[in-house]
Design a protein around this motif. Structure first.
Motif, PDB file in Angstrom:
ATOM      1  N   LEU A  65       0.824  -1.212   0.000  1.00  6.61           N
ATOM      2  CA  LEU A  65       0.000   0.000   0.000  1.00  6.61           C
ATOM      3  C   LEU A  65       0.856   1.259   0.000  1.00  6.61           C
ATOM      4  CD1 LEU A  65      -2.917   1.203   0.297  1.00  6.61           C
ATOM      5  CD2 LEU A  65      -2.503   1.168   2.769  1.00  6.61           C
ATOM      6  N   VAL A  66       1.869   1.307   0.863  1.00  2.53           N
ATOM      7  CA  VAL A  66       2.662   2.530   1.002  1.00  2.53           C
ATOM      8  C   VAL A  66       3.536   2.800  -0.220  1.00  2.53           C
ATOM      9  CG1 VAL A  66       2.683   2.413   3.520  1.00  2.53           C
ATOM     10  CG2 VAL A  66       4.551   1.340   2.231  1.00  2.53           C
ATOM     11  N   LYS A  67       3.752   1.778  -1.056  1.00  2.22           N
ATOM     12  CA  LYS A  67       4.625   1.944  -2.229  1.00  2.22           C
ATOM     13  C   LYS A  67       3.864   2.252  -3.519  1.00  2.22           C
ATOM     14  CE  LYS A  67       8.213  -1.097  -0.382  1.00  2.22           C
ATOM     15  NZ  LYS A  67       8.877  -2.406  -0.519  1.00  2.22           N
ATOM     16  N   ILE A  68       2.548   2.407  -3.430  1.00  2.00           N
ATOM     17  CA  ILE A  68       1.780   2.724  -4.626  1.00  2.00           C
ATOM     18  C   ILE A  68       2.195   4.096  -5.155  1.00  2.00           C
ATOM     19  CG2 ILE A  68      -0.534   3.348  -5.427  1.00  2.00           C
ATOM     20  CD1 ILE A  68      -1.670   1.126  -3.832  1.00  2.00           C
ATOM     21  N   LYS A  69       2.362   4.154  -6.481  1.00  2.00           N
ATOM     22  CA  LYS A  69       2.737   5.413  -7.125  1.00  2.00           C
ATOM     23  C   LYS A  69       1.518   6.023  -7.825  1.00  2.00           C
ATOM     24  CE  LYS A  69       7.643   4.539  -7.606  1.00  2.00           C
ATOM     25  NZ  LYS A  69       8.828   4.610  -8.509  1.00  2.00           N
ATOM     26  N   ILE A  70       1.620   7.306  -8.083  1.00  2.00           N
ATOM     27  CA  ILE A  70       0.501   8.023  -8.711  1.00  2.00           C
ATOM     28  C   ILE A  70       0.123   7.365 -10.028  1.00  2.00           C
ATOM     29  CG2 ILE A  70      -0.194  10.222  -9.738  1.00  2.00           C
ATOM     30  CD1 ILE A  70       1.501  11.629  -7.606  1.00  2.00           C
ATOM     31  N   ASP A  71       1.112   6.920 -10.787  1.00  2.00           N
ATOM     32  CA  ASP A  71       0.854   6.294 -12.074  1.00  2.00           C
ATOM     33  C   ASP A  71       0.036   5.013 -11.958  1.00  2.00           C
ATOM     34  OD1 ASP A  71       1.174   6.289 -14.908  1.00  2.00           O
ATOM     35  OD2 ASP A  71       2.644   4.683 -14.699  1.00  2.00           O
ATOM     36  N   ASP A  72       0.105   4.356 -10.782  1.00  2.00           N
ATOM     37  CA  ASP A  72      -0.667   3.129 -10.569  1.00  2.00           C
ATOM     38  C   ASP A  72      -2.165   3.416 -10.488  1.00  2.00           C
ATOM     39  OD1 ASP A  72       1.636   1.489 -10.404  1.00  2.00           O
ATOM     40  OD2 ASP A  72       1.883   1.983  -8.280  1.00  2.00           O
ATOM     41  N   ARG A  82     -10.012   0.632 -11.828  1.00  2.00           N
ATOM     42  CA  ARG A  82      -9.310  -0.579 -11.408  1.00  2.00           C
ATOM     43  C   ARG A  82      -7.810  -0.333 -11.490  1.00  2.00           C
ATOM     44  NH1 ARG A  82     -12.481  -5.675 -14.333  1.00  2.00           N
ATOM     45  NH2 ARG A  82     -14.515  -5.343 -13.282  1.00  2.00           N
ATOM     46  N   ALA A  83      -7.080  -0.956 -10.601  1.00  2.00           N
ATOM     47  CA  ALA A  83      -5.629  -0.801 -10.602  1.00  2.00           C
ATOM     48  C   ALA A  83      -4.981  -2.158 -10.350  1.00  2.00           C
ATOM     49  CB  ALA A  83      -5.203   0.200  -9.534  1.00  2.00           C
ATOM     50  N   ILE A  84      -3.698  -2.246 -10.625  1.00  2.00           N
ATOM     51  CA  ILE A  84      -2.975  -3.497 -10.439  1.00  2.00           C
ATOM     52  C   ILE A  84      -1.579  -3.192  -9.895  1.00  2.00           C
ATOM     53  CG2 ILE A  84      -2.150  -3.511 -12.836  1.00  2.00           C
ATOM     54  CD1 ILE A  84      -2.460  -6.599 -12.743  1.00  2.00           C
ATOM     55  N   VAL A  85      -1.146  -3.990  -8.932  1.00  2.00           N
ATOM     56  CA  VAL A  85       0.199  -3.839  -8.383  1.00  2.00           C
ATOM     57  C   VAL A  85       0.845  -5.223  -8.266  1.00  2.00           C
ATOM     58  CG1 VAL A  85      -0.415  -1.771  -7.048  1.00  2.00           C
ATOM     59  CG2 VAL A  85      -0.526  -4.016  -5.960  1.00  2.00           C
ATOM     60  N   ILE A  86       2.169  -5.226  -8.203  1.00  2.95           N
ATOM     61  CA  ILE A  86       2.912  -6.465  -7.981  1.00  2.95           C
ATOM     62  C   ILE A  86       3.164  -6.588  -6.489  1.00  2.95           C
ATOM     63  CG2 ILE A  86       4.985  -7.781  -8.505  1.00  2.95           C
ATOM     64  CD1 ILE A  86       3.185  -7.322 -10.908  1.00  2.95           C
ATOM     65  N   GLN A  87       2.746  -7.688  -5.900  1.00  2.94           N
ATOM     66  CA  GLN A  87       2.906  -7.883  -4.464  1.00  2.94           C
ATOM     67  C   GLN A  87       4.367  -8.155  -4.093  1.00  2.94           C
ATOM     68  OE1 GLN A  87      -0.729 -10.292  -2.819  1.00  2.94           O
ATOM     69  NE2 GLN A  87      -0.154 -11.126  -4.811  1.00  2.94           N
ATOM     70  N   GLN A  88       4.824  -7.493  -3.059  1.00  7.62           N
ATOM     71  CA  GLN A  88       6.188  -7.694  -2.590  1.00  7.62           C
ATOM     72  C   GLN A  88       6.399  -9.110  -2.063  1.00  7.62           C
ATOM     73  OE1 GLN A  88       8.113  -4.581  -0.073  1.00  7.62           O
ATOM     74  NE2 GLN A  88       8.365  -6.212   1.426  1.00  7.62           N
ATOM     75  N   GLN A  95      -5.081  -7.389  -8.637  1.00 10.17           N
ATOM     76  CA  GLN A  95      -5.902  -6.293  -9.156  1.00 10.17           C
ATOM     77  C   GLN A  95      -6.954  -5.921  -8.120  1.00 10.17           C
ATOM     78  OE1 GLN A  95      -7.561  -7.185 -12.996  1.00 10.17           O
ATOM     79  NE2 GLN A  95      -8.034  -5.070 -13.464  1.00 10.17           N
ATOM     80  N   PHE A  96      -7.324  -4.650  -8.103  1.00  9.21           N
ATOM     81  CA  PHE A  96      -8.354  -4.214  -7.156  1.00  9.21           C
ATOM     82  C   PHE A  96      -9.171  -3.091  -7.767  1.00  9.21           C
ATOM     83  CE2 PHE A  96      -4.353  -2.069  -6.192  1.00  9.21           C
ATOM     84  CZ  PHE A  96      -4.704  -0.737  -6.150  1.00  9.21           C
ATOM     85  N   GLU A  97     -10.368  -2.920  -7.219  1.00 11.94           N
ATOM     86  CA  GLU A  97     -11.297  -1.914  -7.687  1.00 11.94           C
ATOM     87  C   GLU A  97     -11.130  -0.617  -6.902  1.00 11.94           C
ATOM     88  OE1 GLU A  97     -12.989  -3.538  -4.003  1.00 11.94           O
ATOM     89  OE2 GLU A  97     -11.887  -4.355  -5.696  1.00 11.94           O
TER      90      GLU A  97
END
Length: 210
Positions: A65-72, A82-88, A95-97
């Motif tokens: 959560l704390v590493k999410i960037k604006i571009d995400d 919807r957005a998507i991140v790579i889990q550490q 992916q999440f809504e």
């Protein structure tokens, strides 16, 4: 390589969980969610409101959560639905809504925050090029639950991760869907994380008539 019990450098080091109540943290109820939002709005804390809302919707671990960037989160001038991140932890995407209320709080915060798409959504106050630390995030959660009269020992950052997942599970009983939303590699992890027990199983069975 792990630490040796014969290493004199760590013999006096206290355990990370010394004196702390460790265990499953309770998810928030709908009433508690709105209580936290009311508190943050009343105090004019745009960043904290956006952080809280994103934590609930994303169902992410604090380290992600704390590493999410604006571009995400941003596409053009709009907040993504919807957005998507790579889990550490797993190295796998999740992916999440982003629901309307959450997009609104993010829009308000980012309008105040400024910055470029490569910047972190929640910057560190010590190093503006860095991100909010997980320790600070945990302190903020403690403050929020205190503010609405809850006990810190029973709630934490994982409460926010579990909240929406628990609500969806109670409404649908669909463990596979929750597994996907939480980014768990095994369904057994989801069962343990939600605290699914025999009572839950029986309640679901009783709702099904054949």
């Amino acid at each position: 390589m792990g630490y040796s019990r014969f290493d004199p450098g760590i013999q006096s080091r206290p355990a990370w969980n010394a004196g702390k109540a460790v265990g499953t943290k309770r998810p928030l109820t709908q009433k508690q969610i709105w209580a936290v939002r009311f508190f943050l709005d009343r105090e004019g804390r745009l960043r904290d409101r956006a952080l809280f809302d994103l934590a609930i919707d994303s169902k992410l671990r604090g380290c992600d959560l704390v590493k999410i960037k604006i571009d995400d989160l941003v596409s053009g001038a709009e907040i993504r639905t919807r957005a998507i991140v790579i889990q550490q932890k797993t190295g796998r995407p999740v992916q999440f809504e982003l629901t309307a209320d959450v997009r609104a709080s993010l829009h308000a915060w980012l309008g105040c925050r400024g910055g470029t798409k490569s910047d972190y959504v929640f910057p560190s106050r010590v190093d503006r090029a860095g991100h909010l630390s997980t320790r600070q995030y945990a302190r903020l959660v403690d403050e929020w639950v205190d503010a609405i009269g809850l006990r810190r020992a029973e709630y934490g950052t994982h409460s926010l991760r579990r909240t929406k997942a628990s609500m969806i599970y109670k409404a649908t009983g669909n463990l596979r869907a929750i597994q996907i939303l939480l980014g768990h590699t095994k369904i057994e992890n989801t069962v343990r994380y939600l605290g699914v027990d025999i009572e839950d199983a029986l309640l679901l069975a009783e709702r099904t008539e054949i």
